[in-house]
Structure formats: C-alpha cells, structure tokens
Scaffold this active site. Sequence first.
Site, PDB file in Angstrom:
ATOM      1  CB  CYS A 150      -1.734   2.067  -0.445  1.00 23.73           C
ATOM      2  SG  CYS A 150      -0.180   2.423   0.414  1.00 23.73           S
ATOM      3  CG  HIS A 286      -0.326  -2.001   1.340  1.00 23.74           C
ATOM      4  ND1 HIS A 286      -0.389  -1.156   0.254  1.00 23.74           N
ATOM      5  CD2 HIS A 286      -1.425  -2.806   1.243  1.00 23.74           C
ATOM      6  CE1 HIS A 286      -1.458  -1.449  -0.477  1.00 23.74           C
ATOM      7  NE2 HIS A 286      -2.099  -2.442   0.111  1.00 23.74           N
ATOM      8  CG  ASN A 306      -5.131  -4.451  -0.705  1.00 18.17           C
ATOM      9  OD1 ASN A 306      -4.669  -3.315  -0.663  1.00 18.17           O
ATOM     10  ND2 ASN A 306      -4.376  -5.506  -0.902  1.00 18.17           N
TER      11      ASN A 306
END
Length: 343
Positions: A150, A286, A306
């Site tokens: 990520c 994250h 995201n």
Amino acid sequence: MNLLNFVVKMTLVSVLCSGFELLSNENLKMALGNSDHEWSLFENFRENFGKRYDNFEELRNRFGVFRDNLRTIVTHNDGQRNFTLGINRFTDLTNEEYSDTYLGGFTAKDLWPKGCVEYSSYTASSDLPSAVDWTDILGPIQDQEQCGSCYAFSSVQQIESAYTIATGKIINLSEEQVVECSKKNNGCNGGLMSSSFEYAMSNPLCLDEDYPYTSGNGKTSSCDTSCEGVVSVSSCYEIEENNQMDLKMALHEQPVSVAIDASTPYFQMYSGGIIDSSKCGTDLDHAVFLIGYGTENGVDYWLLRNSWSNTWGDNGTFKILRSDSENDAGICGIAMMASFSVV
C-alpha cells in the site's frame, strides 16, 4: 435435508440480484434468516468476486463467515449512521483474516529515520476554499491485491499527481519498481511513503508499462534496472503530526500520502458515507491517498483513495471525518503521518 443436499439444491437457484451496489439495507435484512435468500446472496458474491474454495468444508465455513458479516452490515446500517457497510470482496473473511492478509503494508514510523523536510505553509487558513477535489488529475483506481505494498501505491500516486500539477500531463508510473527496488522498504511486507519519495530522488521512476506490477500474489522478484526512468522527485515534506489544519493547507496545494488504522470491520466492509466512529483506532497499518476535503450534510470530511480496486468502498474511495484542529490525530489516525513530494 442435510447441508450437502441443501448446497446442491441451492446451486440451482437463480441469483436474485445483479450487483450488491443495487441492494438496499431492507433487501439485505429480508434475506437474514432465510437460508434460500442468504445462499443466493452468497452465490452472487462468489460469482461477482471470482471466489473459489478448495473443498466443501471450506465452502461451508466461508458461507458461515459471510452470514455473520451480513448481520454486522445490516445491524450497523440500521443505526442511521453517517456511513454504511456493504458486501464486498472481504465479506467471506473474518476480521482477523482480513487484517492478516490485506493490512500490514505500512511500516511503523520509527523503523526508518525521517528523510523529508518538515512542511510549513504560508497560506492563511482564511484563504482556503471550502472544498478541494483532485480526482480529475488522477489515473484509475489501482489494486495492490495480496501484497503489503500500500505504501508504494500511495507514494507513486502522489508522485504522479505532483508530476501532473507541474506539467499538465497524467502519467502512470511503476509501483513494482518501488516494491522491488527501494531498499529502505520491505517489498510486500510494508514500507513508508517518505522512504519511497527518498528512493525516487535518486532513482527516476519508470512507466508502469515498462515495469508492470507483478507482486499481487504476495511474492516479489529482484530489482530490474533495465527500464528507463522518466520522473524524479526533487524534494519531499512531512506534515506535523496530528495537525489537521496543516494537512488541509498542504492538500490545497497537492494530494497527500497518509497512513490510517484500517483494521476494524467498519473499514473492511465500508461502502459509503463519512467514517466517524471512535472505534476506528490509531494503530497505523495501511497507507492510502488523500485527494480532497469538503462538507456533506453539514459534516466535514476528508476524501481518500484506497488501492483495493474500485469494487471496494465508494468506487474505490472513502471519506473520513475532518476537523480543523492543530492537535488531533483524527478518526483512524488520519493526521498522524502525512507526507508529499515535489517533482
């Protein structure tokens, strides 16, 4: 009728819905407790997300988890909250399984020394617009899949946006290069956006088409130095921890990479609205991409992207409650660690 016969019978039942985005909470509630309807939802879920299980035992277990999560979704949405939950590709996973598989791509912030300059804005807060949205300068929503990368997707998107702001051209750079080649990061086992920016200062990033993403299965290869880099970072900045006003000022100038706590079922099954629950903690796990702010029905929000494809959340995006505080970590710890680059 035993469960095996039930499963065989229900595989013959036609799917009742064409897409979960069309199902209201009332539709989902009506399915609860009705085995036929619950199985139809599960079959539709499996088809939409390409779910395949190794054996009957796994199929039965996944159906059980799906039913439990369905109850969580309906119960939450009945509470008339600012955000909703829905069925997505994580609905057959327990919260622990989801966290173990899809989180952890963000490394603890004290693992590496800071290498970016502290951000300082010269813009007066009174001069800021009421809303900002950088969506139009961005490429498509990406999918990191089952790799803890990520940090690479957040940082590369930020570099791409900085390039577009500087040149007016939208470009698609290589996340795989950052995953495999930035040695201060840990490949599919996490990393930092600031470390990725540092890497791009001395190693120009290649186009995605020249160094495509291949680590989605959770395994990385060795660094490939054969591609030709096209974009370098000239400098990077870190925003003061917990300062949402500085974060707002920085976002007015360009999109920003941020870290959040994405571990709760609220994030796992988020489908829309403004996440405002204090149950969303501050254990950063994250990395995501902050692309805007605004106000909706009197509630101030941050707008983010995201890297779980456009089938998650609101077409791949989500919103988190915003404040103008200079000492507030924010919901999900959104203001705890933010950085951006300049090209």
